[in-house]
Scaffold this active site. Structure first.
Site, PDB file in Angstrom:
ATOM      1  N   ASP A   1       0.835  -1.200   0.000  1.00  0.00           N
ATOM      2  CA  ASP A   1       0.000   0.000   0.000  1.00  0.00           C
ATOM      3  C   ASP A   1       0.869   1.250   0.000  1.00  0.00           C
ATOM      4  OD1 ASP A   1      -2.045   1.815   0.241  1.00  0.00           O
ATOM      5  OD2 ASP A   1      -2.392   1.430   2.374  1.00  0.00           O
TER       6      ASP A   1
ATOM      7  N   CYS B   1      -9.302   9.658  -8.529  1.00  0.00           N
ATOM      8  CA  CYS B   1     -10.402  10.515  -8.087  1.00  0.00           C
ATOM      9  C   CYS B   1     -10.208  11.911  -8.669  1.00  0.00           C
ATOM     10  CB  CYS B   1     -10.448  10.585  -6.559  1.00  0.00           C
ATOM     11  SG  CYS B   1     -11.828  11.552  -5.919  1.00  0.00           S
TER      12      CYS B   1
ATOM     13  N   HIS C   1     -35.425 -13.935  15.066  1.00  0.00           N
ATOM     14  CA  HIS C   1     -36.824 -14.188  14.744  1.00  0.00           C
ATOM     15  C   HIS C   1     -37.690 -13.978  15.989  1.00  0.00           C
ATOM     16  CE1 HIS C   1     -36.523 -17.989  16.936  1.00  0.00           C
ATOM     17  NE2 HIS C   1     -35.402 -18.220  16.290  1.00  0.00           N
TER      18      HIS C   1
ATOM     19  N   GLU D   1     -29.977 -21.469  11.484  1.00  0.00           N
ATOM     20  CA  GLU D   1     -29.413 -21.816  12.785  1.00  0.00           C
ATOM     21  C   GLU D   1     -28.587 -23.079  12.647  1.00  0.00           C
ATOM     22  OE1 GLU D   1     -30.878 -22.056  17.416  1.00  0.00           O
ATOM     23  OE2 GLU D   1     -32.336 -22.238  15.809  1.00  0.00           O
TER      24      GLU D   1
END
Length: 431
Positions: free
Chosen positions: A158, A190, A284, A395
């Site tokens: 980076d 940009c 739920h 689940e």
């Protein structure tokens, strides 16, 4: 539930357990006698479509054997570090592929400290250039050593990597290192002045480089720093090889991308967004099995569960599905000069598990048609909260304990009960 554009990664709404499981703990269940000592009352069992002996869904996935180095390219404040962090988190969390970011700015701060003036980044400043090059090489050396490990797959370099010469140096060093990694570039561009200033104010001015500095003074200094990089900046061209160009997070140019990991990264990057999204998670409503204390199963909602579903639908319609005002308020029954004010709608997704109880919980949510405008300017017809049931939100399957109460499990399978009590997060029920 979330208010997201069509290209967003959708959000979980209703499910039993939403998070990917940790590594499984194997307890050699096959060698155990798991025949229950008495019949269990389980009128609506949780049935797996693939059969009870199928491989658990959470253990099925793809693996990547190739190594990949991603080189970020772009002027400051174009979102390189944000994208790098998102890629790393996505690959590590969702695909269980080890990855690491090597941010040259962090190395530079350790080498010469923070709060360096814009003149430090002037390409004519030979001493500054020498120190920045040292930081670049130190980060690259650490990335190469990391990629030598057998169990890692992705390393992200980076930095601005502004020139063809610098990028060629990195490419040659990676090739000569013998790590055998593929190399792809992600260039962020940009040229939207409003978006650029927002990025600078919200991200760059909060970095260690400008800690304690007046915001307007910091903005002016950062803009000069960016101009110094721009004076020598060279964009990627087709001779480079594998790359993705991102223009204002809206337009994408993909060149010569092949392979499992590179394509995963490209698909993910093309679905990133510059604006925040909100996720609403809910269990739920109370199910019939909840009322009886039973685990698993595929029962419907109790009376209380149905009432919860109705109130959830009201909340979804009145709060989630409307755009908040500048103060963050979403109340539709607000008034201006004695008249009710209705906020414009915002697009929402709805995800549930495939279980009956979660679908019944979402049953009262309205599905109106709206025509929102996305970040990229597109206008489409959108169905609010369009239902999407996903098995990976189900689940955890309770196996031989499906339909039992915890008291019954303790009595019939005491060893399994103890195993679960000792490590609920990693425990899996025997089948």
């Amino acid at each position: 539930m979330s208010h997201l554009p069509a290209t967003s990664a959708p959000a979980t709404c209703l499910g039993g357990r939403g998070n990917p499981p940790p590594p499984l703990h194997h307890h050699h269940h096959a060698a155990m006698n798991l025949t229950p000592l008495r019949q269990v009352d389980n009128p609506v069992p949780h049935r797996l479509p693939e059969g009870e002996n199928a491989t658990p869904l959470e253990t099925i996935g793809s693996t990547a054997t190739d190594k990949l180095v991603i080189m970020m390219v772009g002027l400051p404040a174009t979102g390189k570090t944000h994208i790098a962090k998102r890629i790393c988190r996505f690959i590590s969390f969702f695909h269980d592929i080890p990855s690491q970011i090597y941010n040259v700015g962090d190395y530079r701060r350790r080498l010469v400290g923070a709060n360096m003036p814009a003149s430090f980044y002037d390409p004519k400043n030979s001493e500054g250039l020498k120190q920045r090059t040292m930081a670049c090489n130190a980060a690259l050396d650490d990335l190469i050593e990391y990629m030598r490990q057998d169990d890692v797959r992705i390393g992200i370099y980076d930095a601005t990597n502004s020139t063809q010469e610098r990028r060629k140096h990195i490419s040659d060093k990676l090739r000569n290192s013998g790590i055998g990694a593929k190399l792809m570039c992600i260039e962020t561009i940009c040229d939207d002045d409003e978006l650029l200033e927002e990025n600078i104010r919200t991200v760059k001015l909060s970095t260690p480089d400008y800690r304690g500095v007046d915001p307007e003074q910091a903005l002016a200094d950062f803009q000069k720093r960016r101009e110094n990089y721009a004076s020598v900046y060279e964009t990627l061209d087709d001779s480079w090889g594998s790359y993705v160009k991102i223009y204002n997070s809206k337009r994408f140019v993909v060149n010569n991308i092949r392979g499992y990991l590179p394509l995963k990264v490209v698909h993910f990057v093309m679905n990133l967004h510059t604006l925040p999204r909100t996720f609403y998670l809910t269990r739920h409503g109370q199910s019939e099995y909840n009322l009886l204390g039973k685990i698993g199963g595929d029962s419907g909602l109790s009376i209380a569960g149905v009432e919860y579903a109705r109130r959830l639908a009201t909340f979804a319609n009145d709060v989630i599905a409307v755009k908040p005002d500048e103060g963050g308020t979403t109340e539709e029954n607000g008034t201006v000069n004695g008249e009710k004010v209705k906020h414009p709608p915002r697009p929402c997704r709805l995800w549930t598990s495939t279980m009956r109880r979660t679908n019944e919980t979402a049953a009262f949510i309205q599905h109106e048609k709206i025509a929102p405008e996305w970040d990229n300017g597109d206008k489409v017809e959108w169905i609010q909260f369009r239902p999407m049931a996903r098995r990976n939100l189900d689940e955890l399957y309770a196996g031989v304990c499906d339909g039992m109460t915890y008291k019954e499990i303790e009595e019939i399978y005491p060893e399994e009960f103890d195993r679960r009590q000792s490590d609920k997060l990693a425990y899996r029920y025997p089948r």
